[in-house]
Write a protein that holds these residues in place. Sequence first.
Motif, PDB file in Angstrom:
ATOM      1  N   THR A   4     -11.027  14.487   1.045  1.00  0.00           N
ATOM      2  CA  THR A   4      -9.777  15.181   1.349  1.00  0.00           C
ATOM      3  C   THR A   4      -9.639  15.355   2.853  1.00  0.00           C
ATOM      4  O   THR A   4     -10.626  15.619   3.545  1.00  0.00           O
ATOM      5  CB  THR A   4      -9.731  16.579   0.693  1.00  0.00           C
ATOM      6  OG1 THR A   4     -10.842  17.336   1.155  1.00  0.00           O
ATOM      7  CG2 THR A   4      -9.807  16.476  -0.824  1.00  0.00           C
ATOM      8  N   PRO A   5      -8.439  15.191   3.373  1.00  0.00           N
ATOM      9  CA  PRO A   5      -8.249  15.411   4.807  1.00  0.00           C
ATOM     10  C   PRO A   5      -8.379  16.896   5.136  1.00  0.00           C
ATOM     11  O   PRO A   5      -8.115  17.747   4.279  1.00  0.00           O
ATOM     12  CB  PRO A   5      -6.829  14.911   5.067  1.00  0.00           C
ATOM     13  CG  PRO A   5      -6.156  14.941   3.748  1.00  0.00           C
ATOM     14  CD  PRO A   5      -7.216  14.785   2.695  1.00  0.00           C
ATOM     15  N   PRO A   6      -8.790  17.213   6.364  1.00  0.00           N
ATOM     16  CA  PRO A   6      -8.900  18.622   6.745  1.00  0.00           C
ATOM     17  C   PRO A   6      -7.522  19.268   6.838  1.00  0.00           C
ATOM     18  O   PRO A   6      -6.520  18.603   7.061  1.00  0.00           O
ATOM     19  CB  PRO A   6      -9.571  18.579   8.112  1.00  0.00           C
ATOM     20  CG  PRO A   6      -9.286  17.221   8.632  1.00  0.00           C
ATOM     21  CD  PRO A   6      -9.168  16.323   7.440  1.00  0.00           C
ATOM     22  N   ALA A   7      -7.503  20.584   6.651  1.00  0.00           N
ATOM     23  CA  ALA A   7      -6.274  21.344   6.831  1.00  0.00           C
ATOM     24  C   ALA A   7      -5.891  21.306   8.308  1.00  0.00           C
ATOM     25  O   ALA A   7      -6.717  20.994   9.174  1.00  0.00           O
ATOM     26  CB  ALA A   7      -6.480  22.794   6.379  1.00  0.00           C
ATOM     27  N   ALA A   8      -4.642  21.617   8.601  1.00  0.00           N
ATOM     28  CA  ALA A   8      -4.136  21.541   9.984  1.00  0.00           C
ATOM     29  C   ALA A   8      -4.961  22.370  10.954  1.00  0.00           C
ATOM     30  O   ALA A   8      -5.134  21.994  12.113  1.00  0.00           O
ATOM     31  CB  ALA A   8      -2.676  21.972  10.022  1.00  0.00           C
ATOM     32  N   ASP A   9      -5.482  23.513  10.524  1.00  0.00           N
ATOM     33  CA  ASP A   9      -6.238  24.386  11.425  1.00  0.00           C
ATOM     34  C   ASP A   9      -7.752  24.251  11.250  1.00  0.00           C
ATOM     35  O   ASP A   9      -8.513  25.027  11.791  1.00  0.00           O
ATOM     36  CB  ASP A   9      -5.814  25.837  11.217  1.00  0.00           C
ATOM     37  CG  ASP A   9      -6.077  26.319   9.799  1.00  0.00           C
ATOM     38  OD1 ASP A   9      -6.326  25.476   8.908  1.00  0.00           O
ATOM     39  OD2 ASP A   9      -6.041  27.540   9.574  1.00  0.00           O
ATOM     40  N   GLU A  10      -8.191  23.241  10.518  1.00  0.00           N
ATOM     41  CA  GLU A  10      -9.611  23.063  10.235  1.00  0.00           C
ATOM     42  C   GLU A  10     -10.258  22.127  11.251  1.00  0.00           C
ATOM     43  O   GLU A  10      -9.667  21.136  11.675  1.00  0.00           O
ATOM     44  CB  GLU A  10      -9.789  22.482   8.831  1.00  0.00           C
ATOM     45  CG  GLU A  10     -11.232  22.311   8.412  1.00  0.00           C
ATOM     46  CD  GLU A  10     -11.366  21.752   7.008  1.00  0.00           C
ATOM     47  OE1 GLU A  10     -12.484  21.728   6.518  1.00  0.00           O
ATOM     48  OE2 GLU A  10     -10.362  21.340   6.413  1.00  0.00           O
ATOM     49  N   VAL A  11     -11.483  22.447  11.635  1.00  0.00           N
ATOM     50  CA  VAL A  11     -12.261  21.607  12.535  1.00  0.00           C
ATOM     51  C   VAL A  11     -13.523  21.199  11.797  1.00  0.00           C
ATOM     52  O   VAL A  11     -14.169  22.018  11.160  1.00  0.00           O
ATOM     53  CB  VAL A  11     -12.639  22.374  13.823  1.00  0.00           C
ATOM     54  CG1 VAL A  11     -13.550  21.536  14.691  1.00  0.00           C
ATOM     55  CG2 VAL A  11     -11.393  22.788  14.568  1.00  0.00           C
ATOM     56  N   ARG A  12     -13.853  19.931  11.883  1.00  0.00           N
ATOM     57  CA  ARG A  12     -15.082  19.449  11.256  1.00  0.00           C
ATOM     58  C   ARG A  12     -16.040  18.985  12.337  1.00  0.00           C
ATOM     59  O   ARG A  12     -15.630  18.451  13.363  1.00  0.00           O
ATOM     60  CB  ARG A  12     -14.784  18.309  10.290  1.00  0.00           C
ATOM     61  CG  ARG A  12     -13.980  18.783   9.101  1.00  0.00           C
ATOM     62  CD  ARG A  12     -13.845  17.714   8.069  1.00  0.00           C
ATOM     63  NE  ARG A  12     -13.113  18.238   6.918  1.00  0.00           N
ATOM     64  CZ  ARG A  12     -12.742  17.506   5.909  1.00  0.00           C
ATOM     65  NH1 ARG A  12     -13.014  16.221   5.876  1.00  0.00           N
ATOM     66  NH2 ARG A  12     -12.092  18.055   4.893  1.00  0.00           N
ATOM     67  N   GLN A  13     -17.316  19.205  12.089  1.00  0.00           N
ATOM     68  CA  GLN A  13     -18.337  18.802  13.043  1.00  0.00           C
ATOM     69  C   GLN A  13     -19.215  17.731  12.420  1.00  0.00           C
ATOM     70  O   GLN A  13     -19.412  17.701  11.207  1.00  0.00           O
ATOM     71  CB  GLN A  13     -19.209  19.985  13.439  1.00  0.00           C
ATOM     72  CG  GLN A  13     -18.470  21.039  14.214  1.00  0.00           C
ATOM     73  CD  GLN A  13     -19.374  22.198  14.573  1.00  0.00           C
ATOM     74  OE1 GLN A  13     -20.154  22.670  13.749  1.00  0.00           O
ATOM     75  NE2 GLN A  13     -19.271  22.650  15.799  1.00  0.00           N
ATOM     76  N   LEU A  14     -19.745  16.868  13.261  1.00  0.00           N
ATOM     77  CA  LEU A  14     -20.628  15.805  12.830  1.00  0.00           C
ATOM     78  C   LEU A  14     -21.826  15.794  13.760  1.00  0.00           C
ATOM     79  O   LEU A  14     -21.665  15.698  14.983  1.00  0.00           O
ATOM     80  CB  LEU A  14     -19.882  14.466  12.897  1.00  0.00           C
ATOM     81  CG  LEU A  14     -20.653  13.223  12.534  1.00  0.00           C
ATOM     82  CD1 LEU A  14     -21.018  13.239  11.048  1.00  0.00           C
ATOM     83  CD2 LEU A  14     -19.815  11.993  12.842  1.00  0.00           C
ATOM     84  N   LEU A  15     -23.014  15.910  13.214  1.00  0.00           N
ATOM     85  CA  LEU A  15     -24.238  15.841  14.000  1.00  0.00           C
ATOM     86  C   LEU A  15     -24.772  14.418  13.901  1.00  0.00           C
ATOM     87  O   LEU A  15     -24.960  13.902  12.806  1.00  0.00           O
ATOM     88  CB  LEU A  15     -25.273  16.842  13.463  1.00  0.00           C
ATOM     89  CG  LEU A  15     -26.587  16.929  14.205  1.00  0.00           C
ATOM     90  CD1 LEU A  15     -26.359  17.380  15.641  1.00  0.00           C
ATOM     91  CD2 LEU A  15     -27.523  17.884  13.503  1.00  0.00           C
ATOM     92  N   VAL A  16     -24.962  13.775  15.048  1.00  0.00           N
ATOM     93  CA  VAL A  16     -25.354  12.367  15.078  1.00  0.00           C
ATOM     94  C   VAL A  16     -26.729  12.228  15.722  1.00  0.00           C
ATOM     95  O   VAL A  16     -26.965  12.734  16.817  1.00  0.00           O
ATOM     96  CB  VAL A  16     -24.318  11.541  15.873  1.00  0.00           C
ATOM     97  CG1 VAL A  16     -24.727  10.085  15.934  1.00  0.00           C
ATOM     98  CG2 VAL A  16     -22.938  11.687  15.258  1.00  0.00           C
ATOM     99  N   HIS A  17     -27.632  11.526  15.049  1.00  0.00           N
ATOM    100  CA  HIS A  17     -28.964  11.264  15.588  1.00  0.00           C
ATOM    101  C   HIS A  17     -28.830  10.355  16.811  1.00  0.00           C
ATOM    102  O   HIS A  17     -28.016   9.422  16.816  1.00  0.00           O
ATOM    103  CB  HIS A  17     -29.831  10.589  14.521  1.00  0.00           C
ATOM    104  CG  HIS A  17     -31.262  10.500  14.906  1.00  0.00           C
ATOM    105  ND1 HIS A  17     -31.737   9.517  15.761  1.00  0.00           N
ATOM    106  CD2 HIS A  17     -32.316  11.269  14.581  1.00  0.00           C
ATOM    107  CE1 HIS A  17     -33.029   9.685  15.931  1.00  0.00           C
ATOM    108  NE2 HIS A  17     -33.409  10.748  15.211  1.00  0.00           N
ATOM    109  N   PRO A  18     -29.603  10.616  17.869  1.00  0.00           N
ATOM    110  CA  PRO A  18     -29.498   9.807  19.094  1.00  0.00           C
ATOM    111  C   PRO A  18     -29.663   8.303  18.851  1.00  0.00           C
ATOM    112  O   PRO A  18     -29.051   7.493  19.545  1.00  0.00           O
ATOM    113  CB  PRO A  18     -30.618  10.339  19.982  1.00  0.00           C
ATOM    114  CG  PRO A  18     -30.841  11.737  19.514  1.00  0.00           C
ATOM    115  CD  PRO A  18     -30.571  11.723  18.029  1.00  0.00           C
TER     116      PRO A  18
END
Length: 57
Positions: free
Chosen positions: A3-17
């Motif tokens: 599902t796409p995020p809501a207009a006021d939602e922020v998603r974070q992604l942690l990426v391995h180096p």
Amino acid sequence: MTTPPAADEVRQLLVHPAVWPGLESWLLQRGIEITALGVVGDDDLPTYVMTPATPAV
């Protein structure tokens, strides 16, 4: 994510180096640049945002 995020939602992604160069390359191939904002707030991890790539002139 199904599902796409809501207009006021922020998603974070942690990426391995070890994955970072491949992710950055994959995004650039799709017209998305990653821009560093540095450390934001009291978080100790650097923050990056994705923006549309600047078209080549």
